[in-house]
Write an enzyme that holds these catalytic residues in place. Structure first.
Site, PDB file in Angstrom:
ATOM      1  N   SER A  77       0.696  -1.206  -0.215  1.00 55.18           N
ATOM      2  CA  SER A  77       0.023   0.002   0.026  1.00 55.18           C
ATOM      3  C   SER A  77       0.933   1.325  -0.073  1.00 55.18           C
ATOM      4  O   SER A  77       1.961   1.174   0.159  1.00 55.18           O
ATOM      5  CB  SER A  77      -1.086   0.112   1.107  1.00 55.18           C
ATOM      6  OG  SER A  77      -0.382  -0.164   2.351  1.00 55.18           O
TER       7      SER A  77
ATOM      8  N   LEU B 234      -7.080  -3.010  18.738  1.00 55.61           N
ATOM      9  CA  LEU B 234      -7.066  -2.669  17.486  1.00 55.61           C
ATOM     10  C   LEU B 234      -7.201  -3.541  16.528  1.00 55.61           C
ATOM     11  O   LEU B 234      -6.836  -4.775  16.492  1.00 55.61           O
ATOM     12  CB  LEU B 234      -5.474  -2.165  17.297  1.00 55.61           C
ATOM     13  CG  LEU B 234      -5.063  -1.813  15.867  1.00 55.61           C
ATOM     14  CD1 LEU B 234      -6.097  -0.611  15.369  1.00 55.61           C
ATOM     15  CD2 LEU B 234      -3.777  -1.362  15.783  1.00 55.61           C
TER      16      LEU B 234
ATOM     17  N   CYS C 245      -0.452   3.024 -13.064  1.00 55.64           N
ATOM     18  CA  CYS C 245      -1.168   3.522 -12.014  1.00 55.64           C
ATOM     19  C   CYS C 245      -0.162   4.722 -11.477  1.00 55.64           C
ATOM     20  O   CYS C 245      -0.582   5.601 -10.736  1.00 55.64           O
ATOM     21  CB  CYS C 245      -1.078   2.485 -10.845  1.00 55.64           C
ATOM     22  SG  CYS C 245      -2.178   1.254 -11.111  1.00 55.64           S
TER      23      CYS C 245
END
Length: 392
Positions: A135, A169, A359
Site C-alpha cells: 500500500s 486494535l 498507476c
C-alpha cells in the site's frame, strides 16, 4: 487494413496535445503532437475501431500484453503523457457488462481478492520491501528508501490512532501484518487482523510467532461482513487499501460492520485509493489486475460516515506519495525481472509492468488519489485539541 489505419489516424487527434512517434504495422511512421517526441509506439498489428471505441485502455493494454504493441522510451513517461488525455479515452460500459456488472457477494469477492493477493508470497517479496507493505508509503523526503517510507506510513497511521498500552486494535484487510506487528511492539496494544487471502493469513501467522507476539496479536480468515455478528469490540479500527475491494453497493454495509465493533468514542482510520468523482473504474485494470475493484470518491465516503455519526478529525491526501511508491515497486520489479521470469510468462510480466507504471502515472495526473481519513465515533472530548501529536 487501410480503413483501420485511417480511423486510427483520426483517433490519434485525441492525443495531439502530447508528442510522440507512432509506427504502423506496414512500416509507415508519423509524428503526433507539436513538440519533440518523448517516446515511440510501434503497432505490429491493427487495433480494431470497434474495440478502441468500446474501451481504449482495454484495447491498448491487451495489445501491449500480447506483444502487438511495443513501447520505446521510459515507461512512466509514456503513461504519464498518455493519461494527460484520459478524458479522450472511450469506455462503453454497456458493452463491458461482464467486467463492470459483477457480483459483490461474499464468495465472489473472496475469489477476486484471492486472484490478486494469492499469486504467491515469493512473487511479492521480489518487488515489495521487507515490511511486505502493499500500500502507499509515506516519503518524508525524495531520497528515502522504500522500506523507510513504509515504516513512516505505519508510524504515521499509528500516531493518528493515538494508541496507548492495553487498547484494542482491529485491522480490516491486514495484509501480511506489518502495521499490527509495529502497533504491538511499540504500544503493546492487543490486535486482530482479518483478511480474505490465504497466503497473507499464513505468513502473518508465521510472523506473529517469529516476533513472539502471540499474547498480543491474532489473525483470522474473515470477511468484514462477519464483524457485525462476531461479538467483538475494539477501541481503534484501521483499514488500509481494502475499501477499494468492497464495491459501491456495499459501502454502507462496510460502515455498518465497522460501527458494530467500534466502541463509542473510538477512532477509525480509513486509508484508500479515492476518486474525485464517482466512477466505475478502468476496464483493463478491472479485467486483469483488480477484478471487482471500485474506487470510492472522497465525498461519498464522508457522506456515509455522517449517517453513522462519525466526526471527521483529519483528512490527508497522499497522492504523490503513492506515485513514488509505485515507481519504487516498478524499479524493484524491473531490477529483478529474471526472478520474475522463473515464475511467470512474458504476457504476465508485460501486464504487471503496465499496471505499476500506469498507476504511478494515474496518481501523478490526479486521475486517482489516496486519502487517509481519521474518524471518531460520536463525540470524544479527551482527544488532543491539535494535530501536533501526529507529527512528534
Amino acid at each position: 487494413m487501410d480503413i483501420e489505419k485511417n480511423f486510427f489516424k483520426t483517433f490519434l487527434k485525441n492525443f495531439d496535445e502530447i508528442s510522440f512517434r507512432l509506427k504502423f504495422w506496414d512500416g509507415e511512421e508519423i509524428k503526433v503532437g507539436p513538440d519533440e517526441p518523448k517516446f515511440r509506439i510501434i503497432l505490429k498489428a491493427p487495433l480494431k475501431k470497434k474495440d478502441l471505441l468500446t474501451s481504449t485502455s482495454l484495447t491498448f493494454g491487451e495489445a501491449y500484453m500480447n506483444g502487438d504493441v511495443e513501447i520505446e522510451g521510459d515507461m512512466f513517461t509514456v503513461f504519464n503523457e498518455l493519461l494527460k488525455c484520459i478524458d479522450k479515452f472511450s469506455t462503453n460500459f454497456k458493452s463491458l457488462n461482464k467486467i463492470f456488472g459483477g457480483s459483490t457477494s461474499m464468495k465472489k469477492q473472496k475469489e477476486e481478492v484471492s486472484s490478486h493477493y494469492d499469486i504467491g508470497n515469493d512473487f511479492y517479496k521480489i518487488w515489495l520491501d521487507d515490511t511486505l507493505c502493499y500500500s502507499c508509503a509515506y516519503f518524508k523526503n525524495e531520497n528515502e528508501s522504500l522500506y523507510d517510507a513504509q515504516m513512516n506510513k505505519i508510524n504515521h497511521i499509528l500516531k493518528k490512532l493515538n494508541l496507548s498500552e492495553g487498547l484494542t486494535l482491529l485491522d480490516i484487510g491486514c495484509g501480511w501484518g506489518g502495521l499490527l506487528i509495529e502497533a504491538a511492539k511499540q504500544y503493546k496494544v492487543k490486535g486482530l487482523g482479518i483478511t480474505l487471502s490465504e497466503e497473507q493469513y499464513k505468513r502473518f501467522k508465521e510472523r506473529i510467532k517469529e516476533e513472539n507476539l502471540e499474547d498480543f496479536l491474532d489473525v483470522k480468515l474473515m470477511d468484514y461482513r462477519e464483524l457485525k455478528k462476531s461479538g467483538l469490540s475494539f477501541d481503534r479500527i484501521v483499514s488500509v487499501g481494502m475499501l477499494e475491494h468492497v464495491g459501491r453497493p456495499n459501502y454502507d454495509l462496510f460502515f455498518e460492520n465497522v460501527n458494530a465493533v467500534l466502541k463509542q468514542g473510538g477512532l477509525f482510520l480509513l486509508h484508500y485509493i479515492s476518486g474525485l468523482k464517482e466512477s466505475e473504474g478502468d476496464a483493463w485494470i478491472k479485467k486483469y489486475i483488480f477484478p471487482g475493484g471500485v474506487i470510492p470518491s472522497f465525498r461519498e465516503i464522508i457522506e456515509i460516515s455522517a449517517d453513522y455519526n462519525y466526526h471527521t478529525l483529519d483528512a490527508e491526501s497522499l497522492r504523490l506519495h503513492y506515485k513514488e511508491t509505485l515507481l519504487h515497486w516498478a524499479k524493484n520489479f524491473d531490477d529483478n525481472i529474471d526472478e520474475v521470469r522463473k515464475m511467470f510468462d512474458e504476457k504476465f510480466i508485460r501486464m504487471w509492468r503496465m499496471y505499476l507504471y500506469s498507476c504511478a502515472a494515474s496518481f501523478n495526473n490526479g486521475v486517482i488519489d489516496l486519502h487517509q481519513i481519521l474518524f471518531v465515533k460520536g463525540v470524544n472530548n479527551n482527544l488532543p485539541m491539535t494535530r501536533e501529536y501526529m507529527y512528534k
